[in-house]
Write an enzyme that holds these catalytic residues in place. Structure first.
Site, PDB file in Angstrom:
ATOM      1  N   ASN A 265       0.870  -1.177   0.000  1.00 40.88           N
ATOM      2  CA  ASN A 265       0.000   0.000   0.000  1.00 40.88           C
ATOM      3  C   ASN A 265       0.912   1.234   0.000  1.00 40.88           C
ATOM      4  O   ASN A 265       1.382   1.668   1.046  1.00 40.88           O
ATOM      5  CB  ASN A 265      -0.872  -0.054   1.263  1.00 40.88           C
ATOM      6  CG  ASN A 265      -1.814   1.120   1.378  1.00 40.88           C
ATOM      7  OD1 ASN A 265      -1.828   2.004   0.513  1.00 40.88           O
ATOM      8  ND2 ASN A 265      -2.586   1.146   2.448  1.00 40.88           N
TER       9      ASN A 265
ATOM     10  N   ARG B  25      -2.363  -2.003  -3.602  1.00 42.70           N
ATOM     11  CA  ARG B  25      -3.509  -1.109  -3.458  1.00 42.70           C
ATOM     12  C   ARG B  25      -3.256   0.080  -4.376  1.00 42.70           C
ATOM     13  O   ARG B  25      -2.240   0.761  -4.245  1.00 42.70           O
ATOM     14  CB  ARG B  25      -3.607  -0.636  -2.014  1.00 42.70           C
ATOM     15  CG  ARG B  25      -4.738   0.324  -1.808  1.00 42.70           C
ATOM     16  CD  ARG B  25      -4.780   0.796  -0.378  1.00 42.70           C
ATOM     17  NE  ARG B  25      -5.978   1.594  -0.165  1.00 42.70           N
ATOM     18  CZ  ARG B  25      -6.326   2.083   1.000  1.00 42.70           C
ATOM     19  NH1 ARG B  25      -5.595   1.837   2.060  1.00 42.70           N
ATOM     20  NH2 ARG B  25      -7.415   2.796   1.124  1.00 42.70           N
TER      21      ARG B  25
ATOM     22  N   HIS C 128     -12.011   4.165  -0.563  1.00 40.88           N
ATOM     23  CA  HIS C 128     -12.210   3.150   0.489  1.00 40.88           C
ATOM     24  C   HIS C 128     -13.043   1.969  -0.036  1.00 40.88           C
ATOM     25  O   HIS C 128     -13.704   1.280   0.742  1.00 40.88           O
ATOM     26  CB  HIS C 128     -12.961   3.713   1.714  1.00 40.88           C
ATOM     27  CG  HIS C 128     -12.232   4.779   2.463  1.00 40.88           C
ATOM     28  ND1 HIS C 128     -12.862   5.892   2.963  1.00 40.88           N
ATOM     29  CD2 HIS C 128     -10.936   4.892   2.818  1.00 40.88           C
ATOM     30  CE1 HIS C 128     -11.994   6.654   3.597  1.00 40.88           C
ATOM     31  NE2 HIS C 128     -10.801   6.076   3.517  1.00 40.88           N
TER      32      HIS C 128
ATOM     33  N   ARG D 146      -9.603  16.972   6.620  1.00 38.98           N
ATOM     34  CA  ARG D 146     -10.233  17.411   5.357  1.00 38.98           C
ATOM     35  C   ARG D 146     -11.584  18.074   5.646  1.00 38.98           C
ATOM     36  O   ARG D 146     -12.325  17.613   6.517  1.00 38.98           O
ATOM     37  CB  ARG D 146     -10.474  16.219   4.425  1.00 38.98           C
ATOM     38  CG  ARG D 146      -9.215  15.576   3.905  1.00 38.98           C
ATOM     39  CD  ARG D 146      -9.571  14.591   2.790  1.00 38.98           C
ATOM     40  NE  ARG D 146      -8.420  13.786   2.424  1.00 38.98           N
ATOM     41  CZ  ARG D 146      -8.355  12.471   2.591  1.00 38.98           C
ATOM     42  NH1 ARG D 146      -9.375  11.795   3.106  1.00 38.98           N
ATOM     43  NH2 ARG D 146      -7.282  11.816   2.222  1.00 38.98           N
TER      44      ARG D 146
ATOM     45  N   GLU E 173      -8.501  -4.315   4.852  1.00 37.80           N
ATOM     46  CA  GLU E 173      -8.261  -4.040   3.441  1.00 37.80           C
ATOM     47  C   GLU E 173      -7.108  -4.890   2.906  1.00 37.80           C
ATOM     48  O   GLU E 173      -7.147  -5.335   1.766  1.00 37.80           O
ATOM     49  CB  GLU E 173      -7.952  -2.546   3.259  1.00 37.80           C
ATOM     50  CG  GLU E 173      -9.197  -1.690   3.450  1.00 37.80           C
ATOM     51  CD  GLU E 173      -8.894  -0.243   3.778  1.00 37.80           C
ATOM     52  OE1 GLU E 173      -8.423   0.020   4.907  1.00 37.80           O
ATOM     53  OE2 GLU E 173      -9.123   0.625   2.936  1.00 37.80           O
TER      54      GLU E 173
END
Ligand code: ADP
Length: 399
Positions: A7, A90, A178, A237, A382
């Site tokens: 990742n 990923r 996601h 964010r 994940e």
């Protein structure tokens, strides 16, 4: 069969080596501060933990260090790279080209390069991670896309109210992120409930947060957009806001485009609102001590999640299952309780005792007895999902 999951972020690289026969994680590690002074690699799983500080100039160097650490006599978990059978990557963005995981070949690399501007920070890192692994190991490489699961959204959910040319010429649309996590927890919730049929809302609440509206296992809408900036308020964010604010703040604060991008992605969210932290443990502590802006930041976060749940219940024509996952969704029982408060008109009601006493990392149905909606906590994984996709693709290709 051992699958290495990579990742790669803009300046970091996380990895796991997973044995797919018994689904055991053999080792986990991360490289931080790639291309920045003070870079290091940490790895757990071998006889000794690795904590190696060295100059790591780029993702190529990082991959080399990872492969050395994995095979190192002291820190390593395999004797040679021959014990690694495939690599799953990923990849942030699949654009409209990639909905499903794909075996990487030259054409795939070419296609990824063509859509790299959709994720200018992550895509170059993802692509160089793939290339570095290709050079180091002659094993299949599989790309798994963070946007992939959301490709089933209908046009009414993915189009923005902009001139249609923005979509046609520049592919400006909602993609969502996601995806691996929303897919993993929705499949697991369906398994636990014994049916894939139904209306489900999944809430991935971590450093970055997004919600997803899922009908019969397929994504119908999601809160992140062209980039991960849209949606609920997050750690740093802003999430949704009036787009005119961009020009307004740029003029008032004399900001460049890059500075404004940083402002919205790194200086906003609950961090900017509270002035305390982007970490929800710090926020909860400050709020408990009466810190006014920490209380406000948490209120805003909870309210935005509730609004999305309302919107997605309307989009799906009701809701049968609500799932919480990721760092905050899995661990913060007060947050779950506050999100579900006063939602009984939707049929959402949780068993507060069960919710509060849930052990860390466990999956559970926390619905109150008789509640119409099944509210569940499901830890996301994940890396395992990427390893499983990689295993399946490589297995199919070898048949
Ligand atoms: P990402 O993968 O997006 O970096 P995670 O899913 O690991 O993020 O989530 C990180 C967030 O989870 C942090 O904001 C942290 O505050 C929050 N978190 C982790 N553990 C807890 C906890 N016990 N209580 C509240 N928040 C937690």
């Amino acid at each position: 069969m051992n699958v290495l999951v990579i990742n790669a972020g803009s300046s970091s690289l996380k990895y796991q080596l997973i044995n797919m026969v018994d689904q055991q994680v053999l080792c986990k590690g991360q490289v931080e501060r790639i291309g920045i002074e003070g870079s290091f690699l940490k790895q757990k799983g071998g006889a000794e933990e690795a904590d190696i500080h060295a100059e790591i100039k780029n993702h190529n160097d990082a991959i080399q260090m990872v492969l050395e650490a994995l095979t190192d006599a002291k820190h390593g978990v395999v004797k040679s790279l021959e014990e690694i059978d495939a690599v799953g990557h990923r990849v942030l963005h699949g654009g409209e080209k990639f909905a499903d995981p794909v075996l990487v070949d030259e054409q795939v690399i070419h296609d990824l390069e063509a859509i790299a501007d959709l994720g200018p920070l992550h895509m170059p890192a993802n692509i160089s991670g793939i290339k570095a692994c290709q050079q180091a190991m002659p094993v299949p490489q599989v790309a798994v896309f963070d946007t992939g699961f959301h490709q089933t959204m209908p046009p009414k959910a993915y189009l923005y109210g902009l001139p249609y040319e923005a979509y046609e010429k520049h592919k400006v649309r909602r993609y969502g992120f996601h995806g691996t996590s929303h897919l993993f927890v929705s499949q697991r919730a369906a398994e636990l409930r014994g049916t894939e049929k139904g209306r489900m809302i999944t809430c991935h609440l971590g450093n970055g947060s997004s919600l997803c509206a899922i009908l019969d296992g397929k994504c119908m809408d999601t809160s992140m957009g062209l980039t991960p900036l849209e949606g609920v308020v997050m750690g740093t964010r802003s999430g949704d806001m009036d787009p005119a604010i961009v020009k307004f703040i740029m003029e008032k604060e004399h900001k460049t485009i890059e500075e404004m991008d940083h402002y919205l992605n790194k200086e906003s969210g609950v961090y900017g609102l509270s002035g305390v932290s982007s970490d929800f443990r710090d926020l909860a502590k400050a709020a408990a001590e009466g810190h006014r802006r920490a209380i406000l930041a948490l209120d805003v976060f909870i309210y935005r999640i509730q609004k999305y749940i309302g919107a997605y219940a309307a989009a799906l024509g009701g809701v049968d299952t609500l799932v919480f996952t990721a760092g905050i969704g899995e661990n913060d029982h007060e947050l779950r309780q506050n999100v579900c408060r006063d939602m009984d008109f939707f049929g959402i009601a949780i068993d507060e005792e069960k919710n509060a006493s849930l052990p860390r990392g466990s999956e559970a149905d926390i619905s109150a007895p008789g509640a119409r909606v099944h509210t569940m906590v499901i830890p996301t994984d994940e890396e395992y999902m990427i390893a499983r996709d990689t295993y399946e693709i490589v297995h199919e290709a070898s048949q």
